[in-house]
Design a protein around this motif. Structure first.
Motif, PDB file in Angstrom:
ATOM      1  N   UNK A 117       0.837  -1.205   0.000  1.00 44.94           N
ATOM      2  CA  UNK A 117       0.000   0.000   0.000  1.00 44.94           C
ATOM      3  C   UNK A 117       0.871   1.254   0.000  1.00 44.94           C
ATOM      4  N   UNK A 118       0.242   2.405   0.018  1.00 42.46           N
ATOM      5  CA  UNK A 118       0.984   3.679  -0.062  1.00 42.46           C
ATOM      6  C   UNK A 118       1.862   3.923   1.165  1.00 42.46           C
ATOM      7  N   UNK A 119       1.544   3.247   2.270  1.00 45.05           N
ATOM      8  CA  UNK A 119       2.363   3.386   3.480  1.00 45.05           C
ATOM      9  C   UNK A 119       3.534   2.408   3.476  1.00 45.05           C
ATOM     10  N   UNK A 120       3.642   1.590   2.408  1.00 40.54           N
ATOM     11  CA  UNK A 120       4.742   0.646   2.318  1.00 40.54           C
ATOM     12  C   UNK A 120       4.484  -0.670   3.033  1.00 40.54           C
ATOM     13  N   UNK A 121       3.247  -0.914   3.463  1.00 39.39           N
ATOM     14  CA  UNK A 121       2.897  -2.153   4.147  1.00 39.39           C
ATOM     15  C   UNK A 121       2.557  -3.234   3.135  1.00 39.39           C
ATOM     16  N   UNK A 122       3.054  -4.432   3.376  1.00 40.67           N
ATOM     17  CA  UNK A 122       2.844  -5.573   2.490  1.00 40.67           C
ATOM     18  C   UNK A 122       1.666  -6.409   2.982  1.00 40.67           C
ATOM     19  N   UNK A 123       0.781  -6.778   2.071  1.00 39.25           N
ATOM     20  CA  UNK A 123      -0.315  -7.692   2.370  1.00 39.25           C
ATOM     21  C   UNK A 123      -0.238  -8.832   1.362  1.00 39.25           C
ATOM     22  N   UNK A 124      -0.118 -10.056   1.859  1.00 39.17           N
ATOM     23  CA  UNK A 124      -0.058 -11.217   0.974  1.00 39.17           C
ATOM     24  C   UNK A 124      -1.456 -11.607   0.527  1.00 39.17           C
ATOM     25  N   UNK A 125      -1.554 -12.136  -0.700  1.00 37.65           N
ATOM     26  CA  UNK A 125      -2.842 -12.581  -1.220  1.00 37.65           C
ATOM     27  C   UNK A 125      -3.330 -13.841  -0.505  1.00 37.65           C
TER      28      UNK A 125
END
Length: 110
Positions: A11-19
Motif C-alpha cells: 500500500x501507499x504506506x509501504x505495508x505488504x499484504x499477501x494474497x
C-alpha cells in the motif's frame, strides 16, 4: 533455507499484504525479497514476493524460536512413559481419557 513464492500488494504506506497465507512448516522470522514489476504494469496489484525461512535465534522475550534439532514431544513422552513401572500403569482407569474431567474432579475433591 527453503524458498516460498507468494503474491501480494504494497500500500501507499509501504505495508505488504499477501494474497494468501504462507504455508511454512513453522512460525518464525523470515527474510523477504520483493520483486517489483517493470513499468507498464500495475505494481500495486502485481507484487511478487519471495520469502525464505531463516533459522535465527529470537532475542525478543515475546517471540518464540524454532529449534529444528529439538527432540519431538512424542519422543519425550515415550521416554518418560517408559520410566513408569507397568504396575503403576495398571492402576489407571481404562476410561481415563474419555472421563478425564470426572477423575480430575474426584482427585480435586479429595
Amino acid at each position: 533455507m527453503q524458498a516460498f513464492e507468494a503474491t501480494g500488494t504494497i500500500n501507499t504506506a509501504g505495508r505488504l499484504t499477501l494474497d494468501q497465507p504462507l504455508k511454512i512448516p513453522h512460525p518464525g522470522r523470515i527474510r523477504l525479497i520483493v520483486l517489483v514489476e517493470e513499468s507498464g504494469s500495475n505494481p500495486a496489484s502485481s507484487q511478487l514476493v519471495q520469502t525464505e525461512t531463516e533459522a535465527s535465534s529470537e532475542s525478543a522475550s515475546n517471540q518464540l524460536s524454532f529449534d529444528p534439532d529439538a527432540q519431538p514431544i512424542w519422543e519425550l513422552v515415550a521416554e518418560i512413559s517408559a520410566q513408569v513401572p507397568d504396575e503403576e500403569w495398571a492402576k489407571l482407569p481404562t476410561d481415563l481419557a474419555r472421563n478425564f474431567d470426572k477423575y480430575q474432579k474426584q482427585r480435586n475433591d479429595e
